[in-house]
Write a protein that holds these residues in place. Structure first.
Motif, PDB file in Angstrom:
ATOM      1  N   LEU A   1      -8.333  -8.467  -6.599  1.00  0.00           N
ATOM      2  CA  LEU A   1      -7.054  -7.769  -6.909  1.00  0.00           C
ATOM      3  C   LEU A   1      -6.696  -6.937  -6.071  1.00  0.00           C
ATOM      4  O   LEU A   1      -7.221  -5.691  -6.028  1.00  0.00           O
ATOM      5  CB  LEU A   1      -7.146  -7.478  -8.544  1.00  0.00           C
ATOM      6  N   PHE A   2      -5.724  -7.329  -5.296  1.00  0.00           N
ATOM      7  CA  PHE A   2      -5.296  -6.043  -4.489  1.00  0.00           C
ATOM      8  C   PHE A   2      -3.548  -6.035  -4.799  1.00  0.00           C
ATOM      9  O   PHE A   2      -2.744  -6.691  -4.708  1.00  0.00           O
ATOM     10  CB  PHE A   2      -5.188  -6.684  -2.904  1.00  0.00           C
ATOM     11  N   ARG A   3      -3.283  -4.445  -5.117  1.00  0.00           N
ATOM     12  CA  ARG A   3      -2.285  -4.491  -5.506  1.00  0.00           C
ATOM     13  C   ARG A   3      -1.519  -2.863  -5.105  1.00  0.00           C
ATOM     14  O   ARG A   3      -2.400  -2.061  -5.346  1.00  0.00           O
ATOM     15  CB  ARG A   3      -1.981  -4.558  -7.116  1.00  0.00           C
ATOM     16  N   SER A   4      -0.357  -3.030  -4.763  1.00  0.00           N
ATOM     17  CA  SER A   4       0.178  -1.287  -4.511  1.00  0.00           C
ATOM     18  C   SER A   4      -0.500  -0.724  -3.372  1.00  0.00           C
ATOM     19  O   SER A   4      -0.354   0.482  -3.589  1.00  0.00           O
ATOM     20  CB  SER A   4       0.401  -0.792  -5.755  1.00  0.00           C
ATOM     21  N   ASN A   5      -1.078  -1.381  -2.533  1.00  0.00           N
ATOM     22  CA  ASN A   5      -1.686  -0.639  -1.250  1.00  0.00           C
ATOM     23  C   ASN A   5      -0.538  -0.678  -0.083  1.00  0.00           C
ATOM     24  O   ASN A   5       0.053  -1.519   0.304  1.00  0.00           O
ATOM     25  CB  ASN A   5      -2.723  -1.371  -0.831  1.00  0.00           C
ATOM     26  N   PHE A   6      -0.362   0.460   0.543  1.00  0.00           N
ATOM     27  CA  PHE A   6       0.291   0.761   1.827  1.00  0.00           C
ATOM     28  C   PHE A   6      -0.765   0.317   2.936  1.00  0.00           C
ATOM     29  O   PHE A   6      -1.667   0.482   2.961  1.00  0.00           O
ATOM     30  CB  PHE A   6       0.703   2.224   2.113  1.00  0.00           C
ATOM     31  N   GLY A   7       0.172  -0.170   4.151  1.00  0.00           N
ATOM     32  CA  GLY A   7      -0.504  -0.291   5.510  1.00  0.00           C
ATOM     33  C   GLY A   7      -1.246  -1.603   5.669  1.00  0.00           C
ATOM     34  O   GLY A   7      -2.274  -1.679   6.420  1.00  0.00           O
ATOM     35  N   GLY A   8      -0.601  -2.619   5.085  1.00  0.00           N
ATOM     36  CA  GLY A   8      -1.144  -3.910   5.708  1.00  0.00           C
ATOM     37  C   GLY A   8      -2.546  -4.654   4.968  1.00  0.00           C
ATOM     38  O   GLY A   8      -2.848  -5.758   5.517  1.00  0.00           O
ATOM     39  N   ILE A   9      -2.432  -4.361   3.566  1.00  0.00           N
ATOM     40  CA  ILE A   9      -3.358  -5.050   2.861  1.00  0.00           C
ATOM     41  C   ILE A   9      -2.601  -5.946   1.952  1.00  0.00           C
ATOM     42  O   ILE A   9      -1.649  -5.628   0.780  1.00  0.00           O
ATOM     43  CB  ILE A   9      -4.272  -4.401   1.891  1.00  0.00           C
ATOM     44  N   PRO A  10      -2.330  -7.340   2.025  1.00  0.00           N
ATOM     45  CA  PRO A  10      -1.388  -7.982   1.103  1.00  0.00           C
ATOM     46  C   PRO A  10      -1.446  -8.083  -0.437  1.00  0.00           C
ATOM     47  O   PRO A  10      -2.921  -8.086  -0.801  1.00  0.00           O
ATOM     48  CB  PRO A  10      -1.471  -9.491   1.559  1.00  0.00           C
ATOM     49  N   THR A  11      -0.567  -8.242  -1.200  1.00  0.00           N
ATOM     50  CA  THR A  11      -1.020  -8.205  -2.560  1.00  0.00           C
ATOM     51  C   THR A  11      -1.776  -9.540  -2.958  1.00  0.00           C
ATOM     52  O   THR A  11      -1.306 -10.701  -2.485  1.00  0.00           O
ATOM     53  CB  THR A  11       0.285  -8.232  -3.402  1.00  0.00           C
ATOM     54  N   VAL A  12      -2.850  -9.568  -3.630  1.00  0.00           N
ATOM     55  CA  VAL A  12      -3.719 -10.523  -4.391  1.00  0.00           C
ATOM     56  C   VAL A  12      -3.701 -10.482  -5.630  1.00  0.00           C
ATOM     57  O   VAL A  12      -4.264  -9.383  -6.028  1.00  0.00           O
ATOM     58  CB  VAL A  12      -4.959 -10.822  -3.392  1.00  0.00           C
TER      59      VAL A  12
END
Length: 439
Positions: A425-436
């Motif tokens: 679960l990747f969410r609301s990160n700055f700098g090149g981490i895509p949302t998963v």
């Protein structure tokens, strides 16, 4: 009839009466002296201070005070024993019984100089409530074993102290023991300055400074091997081999009646501490055998400028490593990663803080499960550059990873995701981490 026998009466004016009066007076006086002496002894046993100089202890830097000190500890059991300023040459073997407190003239005033290279201990703080305050400990010859102070009595303590030249400064095995307000300078080769090895203890290490030691010859600043409910607070461990080493292991002792430092580490809380400029890792959680580590919390802790990783959490055995949580850590300027995992570890959490100017920010090796990194700067920030290679590395074999609300700008690259088919679960990160979205 037989003649009556006259009755003899003694008066104070008669010679016999006068002698009786003297005898009674003497007996009364002796009794009063005995009562007074007993009362004085009872008063002393209630904690009045006794000067050890009155018992043949010189502390002149020339006389070997070992025999006199040990005899005084036996004779003055249960009292506060005051030492004069000076240098006390000492071979060790002192035992502090319950309520015995040794009080020096300050940590630069009274010096205990160890004459033996490998004594098992200088002072065994054996009794409940016994303790040591206001001393400097140093070595006349290189130490190759043993401890300066062994805290094994319930509620035993050491405070306001200075130690240098130790192979092991303090061994903690007693419940509710306290180490407070101390300073460690250079240790002997292979030294471990504080060893917490006593099981379910409710111990505390507070306001202790170690370092700086150059060259860094010690193995570790603080080692925790067998402990529960230990608090380490407001402490700086600088230029030691490993700042904080947590390494429980399997006991190889077949006799259960013999004490061992093997076991597990539960409920360790470390807050407001520096583990800086370590030769190896700032913090290493590395159990082996059947040793387990469960429930460790790090709050506002710095692990920076290390020769390897700032933090290493690696399971090298068959026990469990679970529940290692960081709140606002500062993991920066390490030659390896800010934090690296290894082996089977679970429930690893980082919330807030800075992970910057390392080779890698976070490096998750196979076996990590249940990793949550939220609200952190993993890259440029806090006056530091980004991580030189990758901000977050997720290896194949890592599962259940959450990355949320992080700033991952300024790294060589933001993420290397080798476990893209796992639960993520990747969410609301700055700098090149895509949302998963987690499956």
């Amino acid at each position: 009839m037989a003649a009556a026998v006259p009755c003899h009466r003694y008066t104070t004016n008669s010679p016999a009466g006068y002698e009786m009066k003297k005898t009674v007076a003497a007996a009364v006086a002796a009794t009063l002296l005995l009562i007074a002496g007993t009362a004085a002894a009872q008063g002393a046993n209630k904690g009045n201070a006794v000067n050890i100089s009155n018992y043949g202890v010189k502390c002149d830097g020339v006389t070997n005070d070992t025999a006199a000190i040990n005899a005084a500890l036996t004779q003055l059991s249960g009292l506060k024993i005051q030492f004069p300023a000076g240098v006390c040459l000492y071979n060790g073997g002192g035992i502090l019984n319950p309520a015995t407190v040794l009080e020096g003239a300050g940590r630069h005033g009274t010096v205990i100089r160890a004459l033996s290279p490998a004594a098992s201990y200088l002072f065994d703080v054996y009794g409940q409530g016994a303790g040591i305050r206001g001393f400097r400990f140093e070595a006349a010859v290189t130490q190759t074993g043993g401890s300066y102070v062994w805290l094994r009595g319930q509620e035993s303590f050491i405070e306001e102290f200075h130690m240098t030249g130790d192979y092991n400064g303090i061994l903690m095995t007693g419940s509710v023991t306290r180490i407070r307000h101390g300073r460690f300078q250079d240790g002997a080769p292979g030294a471990i300055r504080i060893r917490a090895e006593g099981g379910d203890n409710s111990q505390m290490i507070d306001d202790v400074l170690m370092g700086a030691q150059q060259p860094q010859v010690s193995t570790a600043g603080i080692r925790v091997r067998n402990s529960a409910a230990l608090i380490i607070s407001n402490t700086s461990v600088i230029q030691q081999g490993i700042g904080l080493l947590v390494d429980p292991y399997t006991s190889t002792n077949s006799n259960p009646t013999v004490t061992t430092d093997a076991g597990a580490v539960f409920s360790l809380w470390v807050h407001h501490c520096f583990f800086d400029n370590s030769l190896n890792n700032g913090i290493a959680v590395v159990p082996t055998g059947t040793g387990s580590v469960q429930r460790i919390r790090f709050d506002n802790v710095w692990a920076g400028s290390s020769g390897k990783d700032g933090v290493l959490v690696a399971n090298f055995g068959s026990g469990s490593v679970s529940g290692v949580h960081f709140s606002s850590p500062h993991l920066v300027d390490n030659k390896g990663s800010g934090i690296t995992t290894g082996g089977t570890v679970e429930d690893i959490a980082i919330d807030g803080g800075e992970i910057a100017q390392n080779q890698y920010g976070v490096y998750l090796n196979p076996g990590a499960n249940g990793v949550r990194i939220t609200n952190a700067t993993i890259g440029k920030g806090a006056g530091m550059t980004g991580n030189r290679s990758v901000g977050v590395v997720i290896s194949s074999g890592v599962d259940y990873v959450t990355l949320a609300n992080n700033d991952v700008r300024g790294n060589g690259s933001a993420i290397a995701n080798g476990a893209s088919g796992s639960h993520q679960l990747f969410r609301s990160n700055f700098g090149g981490i895509p949302t998963v979205e987690a499956p």
